[in-house]
Write a protein that holds these residues in place. Structure first.
Motif, PDB file in Angstrom:
ATOM      1  N   ALA A 104     -21.505   4.933  35.782  1.00 22.63           N
ATOM      2  CA  ALA A 104     -22.399   3.823  35.776  1.00 22.63           C
ATOM      3  C   ALA A 104     -22.620   3.091  36.955  1.00 22.63           C
ATOM      4  O   ALA A 104     -21.977   2.380  37.428  1.00 22.63           O
ATOM      5  CB  ALA A 104     -22.323   2.848  34.446  1.00 22.63           C
ATOM      6  N   ALA A 105     -23.853   3.112  37.848  1.00 28.41           N
ATOM      7  CA  ALA A 105     -24.173   2.581  39.055  1.00 28.41           C
ATOM      8  C   ALA A 105     -25.555   2.070  39.219  1.00 28.41           C
ATOM      9  O   ALA A 105     -26.361   3.114  38.589  1.00 28.41           O
ATOM     10  CB  ALA A 105     -23.695   3.130  40.030  1.00 28.41           C
ATOM     11  N   TRP A 106     -25.968   1.058  39.603  1.00 28.71           N
ATOM     12  CA  TRP A 106     -27.296   0.503  39.858  1.00 28.71           C
ATOM     13  C   TRP A 106     -27.548   1.045  41.626  1.00 28.71           C
ATOM     14  O   TRP A 106     -26.489   0.871  42.167  1.00 28.71           O
ATOM     15  CB  TRP A 106     -27.770  -0.798  39.811  1.00 28.71           C
ATOM     16  CG  TRP A 106     -27.670  -1.226  38.257  1.00 28.71           C
ATOM     17  CD1 TRP A 106     -27.651  -0.528  37.258  1.00 28.71           C
ATOM     18  CD2 TRP A 106     -27.547  -2.656  37.665  1.00 28.71           C
ATOM     19  NE1 TRP A 106     -27.600  -1.343  36.000  1.00 28.71           N
ATOM     20  CE2 TRP A 106     -27.657  -2.620  36.362  1.00 28.71           C
ATOM     21  CE3 TRP A 106     -27.120  -3.803  38.501  1.00 28.71           C
ATOM     22  CZ2 TRP A 106     -27.451  -3.353  35.710  1.00 28.71           C
ATOM     23  CZ3 TRP A 106     -27.209  -4.862  37.619  1.00 28.71           C
ATOM     24  CH2 TRP A 106     -27.379  -4.886  36.541  1.00 28.71           C
ATOM     25  N   LYS A 107     -28.643   1.532  41.996  1.00 26.77           N
ATOM     26  CA  LYS A 107     -28.936   1.635  43.311  1.00 26.77           C
ATOM     27  C   LYS A 107     -28.935   0.216  44.121  1.00 26.77           C
ATOM     28  O   LYS A 107     -29.624  -0.630  43.528  1.00 26.77           O
ATOM     29  CB  LYS A 107     -30.150   2.430  43.395  1.00 26.77           C
ATOM     30  CG  LYS A 107     -30.134   4.037  43.206  1.00 26.77           C
ATOM     31  CD  LYS A 107     -31.259   4.810  43.459  1.00 26.77           C
ATOM     32  CE  LYS A 107     -31.199   6.208  43.244  1.00 26.77           C
ATOM     33  NZ  LYS A 107     -32.419   6.935  43.593  1.00 26.77           N
TER      34      LYS A 107
ATOM     35  N   MET B  25     -22.888 -11.590  37.983  1.00 27.46           N
ATOM     36  CA  MET B  25     -21.746 -11.024  37.926  1.00 27.46           C
ATOM     37  C   MET B  25     -21.253 -10.318  39.264  1.00 27.46           C
ATOM     38  O   MET B  25     -22.149  -9.794  39.744  1.00 27.46           O
ATOM     39  CB  MET B  25     -21.837  -9.916  36.943  1.00 27.46           C
ATOM     40  CG  MET B  25     -21.796 -10.415  35.307  1.00 27.46           C
ATOM     41  SD  MET B  25     -20.475 -11.648  35.251  1.00 27.46           S
ATOM     42  CE  MET B  25     -18.859 -10.607  35.002  1.00 27.46           C
ATOM     43  N   ASP B  26     -20.011 -10.282  39.473  1.00 25.42           N
ATOM     44  CA  ASP B  26     -19.681  -9.937  40.858  1.00 25.42           C
ATOM     45  C   ASP B  26     -19.597  -8.433  40.876  1.00 25.42           C
ATOM     46  O   ASP B  26     -19.640  -7.599  39.944  1.00 25.42           O
ATOM     47  CB  ASP B  26     -18.093 -10.210  40.933  1.00 25.42           C
ATOM     48  CG  ASP B  26     -17.698 -10.162  42.444  1.00 25.42           C
ATOM     49  OD1 ASP B  26     -18.508 -10.075  43.264  1.00 25.42           O
ATOM     50  OD2 ASP B  26     -16.388 -10.059  42.657  1.00 25.42           O
TER      51      ASP B  26
ATOM     52  N   TYR C 172     -27.806  -6.252  42.099  1.00 26.75           N
ATOM     53  CA  TYR C 172     -28.842  -6.961  41.754  1.00 26.75           C
ATOM     54  C   TYR C 172     -30.113  -6.724  42.914  1.00 26.75           C
ATOM     55  O   TYR C 172     -29.489  -6.418  43.963  1.00 26.75           O
ATOM     56  CB  TYR C 172     -28.671  -8.340  41.669  1.00 26.75           C
ATOM     57  CG  TYR C 172     -27.769  -8.893  40.635  1.00 26.75           C
ATOM     58  CD1 TYR C 172     -28.487  -9.106  39.339  1.00 26.75           C
ATOM     59  CD2 TYR C 172     -26.473  -9.165  40.568  1.00 26.75           C
ATOM     60  CE1 TYR C 172     -27.779  -9.376  38.031  1.00 26.75           C
ATOM     61  CE2 TYR C 172     -25.899  -9.609  39.304  1.00 26.75           C
ATOM     62  CZ  TYR C 172     -26.502  -9.870  38.092  1.00 26.75           C
ATOM     63  OH  TYR C 172     -25.627 -10.128  37.092  1.00 26.75           O
ATOM     64  N   SER C 173     -31.290  -7.101  42.315  1.00 24.43           N
ATOM     65  CA  SER C 173     -32.288  -6.703  43.405  1.00 24.43           C
ATOM     66  C   SER C 173     -32.189  -7.574  44.887  1.00 24.43           C
ATOM     67  O   SER C 173     -31.504  -8.788  44.504  1.00 24.43           O
ATOM     68  CB  SER C 173     -33.522  -6.884  42.797  1.00 24.43           C
ATOM     69  OG  SER C 173     -33.729  -8.260  42.432  1.00 24.43           O
TER      70      SER C 173
ATOM     71  N   GLN D 134     -30.567 -12.755  47.568  1.00 24.55           N
ATOM     72  CA  GLN D 134     -30.624 -13.513  48.529  1.00 24.55           C
ATOM     73  C   GLN D 134     -31.297 -14.793  48.273  1.00 24.55           C
ATOM     74  O   GLN D 134     -31.226 -15.842  48.867  1.00 24.55           O
ATOM     75  CB  GLN D 134     -32.138 -13.070  49.590  1.00 24.55           C
ATOM     76  CG  GLN D 134     -31.623 -11.677  50.263  1.00 24.55           C
ATOM     77  CD  GLN D 134     -32.649 -11.030  50.576  1.00 24.55           C
ATOM     78  OE1 GLN D 134     -33.766 -11.551  50.953  1.00 24.55           O
ATOM     79  NE2 GLN D 134     -32.646  -9.872  51.481  1.00 24.55           N
ATOM     80  N   TYR D 135     -31.004 -15.125  46.802  1.00 19.05           N
ATOM     81  CA  TYR D 135     -31.535 -16.398  46.331  1.00 19.05           C
ATOM     82  C   TYR D 135     -30.234 -17.184  46.605  1.00 19.05           C
ATOM     83  O   TYR D 135     -29.138 -17.011  46.404  1.00 19.05           O
ATOM     84  CB  TYR D 135     -31.795 -16.371  44.709  1.00 19.05           C
ATOM     85  CG  TYR D 135     -32.179 -17.561  43.987  1.00 19.05           C
ATOM     86  CD1 TYR D 135     -33.501 -18.045  44.118  1.00 19.05           C
ATOM     87  CD2 TYR D 135     -31.177 -18.081  43.256  1.00 19.05           C
ATOM     88  CE1 TYR D 135     -33.955 -19.196  43.727  1.00 19.05           C
ATOM     89  CE2 TYR D 135     -31.645 -19.469  42.551  1.00 19.05           C
ATOM     90  CZ  TYR D 135     -32.877 -19.668  42.658  1.00 19.05           C
ATOM     91  OH  TYR D 135     -33.340 -20.787  42.129  1.00 19.05           O
TER      92      TYR D 135
END
Length: 417
Positions: free
Chosen positions: A254-257, A304-305, A309-310, A315-316
């Protein structure tokens, strides 16, 4: 005829091009070069060559539908899937045998014709040996911007029609199930083993769940259908990445791009969509219906580490990272943090485990961000492209199956995408 036509299918390893004959010219040079490099010219070597260069370029689905005809329409999803699997192996085996038996030494593109709307092409090729010349017609159609082979003809005889006639006789005599059993037995699965790895992330990845989590079950089911044998290993994200780079693990479950990850990872098609929601204190007055509005309020956010995230979240400025969910929730419950951004099912799972905190926290019902979920492999992995293409092909079938719907129901998950 079938074996000779299959040779042409091997030679025409096409990429997405608007002009098939240009790509054929390039492909023939590449294929002849690869053939010359095969050591000892064993049949097994040719089978590997077919798997590497040809399988992704053949429209097996369209061929299967045309070959089975009315039987395809009547077949169950499981029968269709089984035919796709076994016919793919049959087709690969016959191509390898054809190339092993008869090898041309030179070639020439003779002609190319398109239909009126430029969606189909017929390319005529002459292949030569010192004592023999043969002409073949390769038929391709344009699918999603890519030219794919769906037939070849020699002396006016269609390879596709040969398959169709052969299967029609067998199915009419003994039925579809027995025919499928015979072809699958004649062209058995060659077991390919993969070690898949993931970080504890219930309900998607979890040792405690019967199927080890939704993601593990989906990925395992798809890869099994594609002919792989999988072994699941649990490890922290950084350990998963290190193990993949060192060859200990083959893929991440499982991974997000992210832009950074795409520099060193290849990703599959999305097999699930994580809907990220907000978790805040019940007494908080601000609304969490829109992520941009929330960020414009300079609210503090807990993340979460190791999550991709986008970029606007990464950058927030007023953000804080956590390694454990319980620590994150305690901070929100103590009003030391305004809110967090988590997958809705992960958030609900952990809140159910912490009843004391659950009474103080509120989960938003509005999805603030959607993240496609993929398997991923290190780009340098020798089988990365093959595994991911196999996964993508069988994923499409699996997501339409009753097994998938039953799996979502068992996990009490609704997927709207």
């Amino acid at each position: 005829m079938g074996k000779i036509s299959a040779i042409i299918l091997l030679l025409l390893s096409l990429s997405a091009q608007s002009n098939p004959d240009i790509q054929i010219t390039r492909a023939l040079d590449r294929m002849f070069s690869d053939i010359q490099q095969i050591s000892d010219q064993s049949l097994y070597d040719y089978q590997n060559l077919i798997a590497t260069h040809i399988s992704p370029q053949i429209d097996v689905l369209s061929m299967s539908q045309l070959i089975l005809g009315r039987h395809w329409k009547r077949a169950s999803i499981e029968q269709k899937q089984r035919f796709l699997e076994c016919f793919k192996r049959q087709f690969r085996a016959t191509q390898a045998q054809a190339l092993f038996d008869w090898q041309p030494t030179s070639w020439k593109v003779i002609n190319q014709e398109f239909n009126d709307n430029q969606t189909k092409a017929a390319v005529v090729i002459s292949l030569m040996q010192p004592q023999e010349t043969r002409q073949f017609t390769i038929r391709l159609h344009l699918i999603n911007g890519q030219w794919l082979i769906y037939d070849a003809a020699y002396l006016g005889i269609s390879l596709l029609k040969n398959f169709k006639d052969n299967y029609a006789v067998k199915i009419n005599n003994q039925g579809l199930n027995k025919t499928l059993a015979q072809i699958c037995q004649q062209y058995p699965v060659v077991i390919k083993q993969l070690t898949i790895a993931g970080t504890q992330w219930p309900p998607f990845i979890a040792r405690s769940l019967p199927g080890q989590g939704l993601s593990v079950e989906i990925v395992s089911a798809v890869l099994t259908r594609a002919g792989y044998q999988v072994n699941m290993v649990f490890a922290p994200w950084k350990r998963v990445m290190k193990g993949m780079k060192q060859g200990e693990f083959d893929l991440s479950v499982a991974a997000w791009k992210s832009t950074k990850r795409e520099q060193y990872l290849d990703f599959s098609d999305a097999y699930f969509y994580n809907e990220l929601i907000g978790v805040k204190h019940k007494e908080s007055k601000f609304e969490l219906n829109d992520l941009d509005k929330a960020l414009n309020q300079s609210l503090s956010i807990g993340l979460m580490d190791d999550y991709a995230y986008s970029s606007k979240i990464q950058q927030y400025p007023n953000r804080r990272y956590f390694k454990q969910y319980h620590a994150l929730f305690r901070m929100i419950a103590a009003k030391d943090l305004d809110f967090s951004l988590l997958d809705q099912y992960v958030a609900k799972h952990y809140l159910e485990q912490t009843s004391a905190l659950k009474n103080s926290l509120q989960v938003t019902t509005t999805s603030l961000e959607v993240k496609p979920l993929h398997i991923s492999m290190i780009k340098q992995h020798p089988a990365a492209k093959e595994v991911i293409k196999d996964f993508n092909r069988y994923l499409k079938i699996y997501l339409k199956s009753d097994d998938y719907r039953a799996l979502l129901k068992r996990y009490n998950i609704e997927q709207s995408n």
